[in-house]
Design an enzyme around this catalytic site. Sequence first.
Site, PDB file in Angstrom:
ATOM      1  N   CYS A  99      16.041  49.346 -32.012  1.00 26.36           N
ATOM      2  CA  CYS A  99      15.016  49.761 -31.064  1.00 26.36           C
ATOM      3  C   CYS A  99      14.043  50.741 -31.721  1.00 26.36           C
ATOM      4  CB  CYS A  99      15.676  50.390 -29.849  1.00 26.36           C
ATOM      5  SG  CYS A  99      17.099  51.395 -30.255  1.00 26.36           S
ATOM      6  N   HIS A 100      14.468  51.314 -32.827  1.00 24.73           N
ATOM      7  CA  HIS A 100      13.578  52.271 -33.492  1.00 24.73           C
ATOM      8  C   HIS A 100      12.385  51.552 -34.137  1.00 24.73           C
ATOM      9  CE1 HIS A 100      16.552  50.982 -36.527  1.00 24.73           C
ATOM     10  NE2 HIS A 100      15.516  51.009 -37.338  1.00 24.73           N
TER      11      HIS A 100
ATOM     12  N   TYR B 265       5.791  47.103 -27.769  1.00 20.30           N
ATOM     13  CA  TYR B 265       6.473  46.653 -26.565  1.00 20.30           C
ATOM     14  C   TYR B 265       5.753  45.444 -25.979  1.00 20.30           C
ATOM     15  CZ  TYR B 265       9.046  50.984 -26.810  1.00 20.30           C
ATOM     16  OH  TYR B 265       9.856  51.998 -27.223  1.00 20.30           O
TER      17      TYR B 265
ATOM     18  N   ASN C  88      19.854  49.837 -24.313  1.00 25.09           N
ATOM     19  CA  ASN C  88      20.307  49.762 -25.706  1.00 25.09           C
ATOM     20  C   ASN C  88      21.820  49.710 -25.857  1.00 25.09           C
ATOM     21  OD1 ASN C  88      20.353  49.670 -28.377  1.00 25.09           O
ATOM     22  ND2 ASN C  88      19.337  51.595 -28.753  1.00 25.09           N
TER      23      ASN C  88
ATOM     24  N   GLU D 207      12.923  52.963 -43.945  1.00 21.72           N
ATOM     25  CA  GLU D 207      12.777  51.513 -44.093  1.00 21.72           C
ATOM     26  C   GLU D 207      11.463  51.142 -44.767  1.00 21.72           C
ATOM     27  OE1 GLU D 207      13.403  49.743 -40.340  1.00 21.72           O
ATOM     28  OE2 GLU D 207      15.529  50.186 -40.309  1.00 21.72           O
TER      29      GLU D 207
END
Length: 105
Positions: free
Chosen positions: A55-56, A24, A47, A84
Amino acid sequence: MATAFTETVYAIARSIPKGKVATYGQIALLAGSPGAARAVGFAMRCNPDIPKTPCHRVVASNGALTGYSAGQGLSTKRTMLLDEGVSFKGTKVNLKESQWQKGLR
DNA sequence: ATTTTGACTTAAG
DNA sequence: GCTTAAGCCAAAA
């Protein structure tokens, strides 16, 4: 709600490559307001577009997964990051391996 | 315009 | 190493 600042935050979030995560604080810095990590989280909470705003891929400075309003919450978030190829350190992300670094491309 | 809250961060116990 | 406290910025009420 979402203004130029939050809009910039979303843009940065989309700039995070797959398999990488950003903190962040880093996003806040890129957004033009260093220290506004909380504001970044606020934007993520709004979101507006999950598929458009990963956002993950946004985690706390220590790599811990925080919040997440979509899916099953942190469970879904952790699963997507694992899918991912993000390196995990138990319940946290291995920033040493998967933190997105501007310039690293 | 002021107050409160929030998916943060860093410092201290 | 984990918990608690204070500081920080932005948006919503």
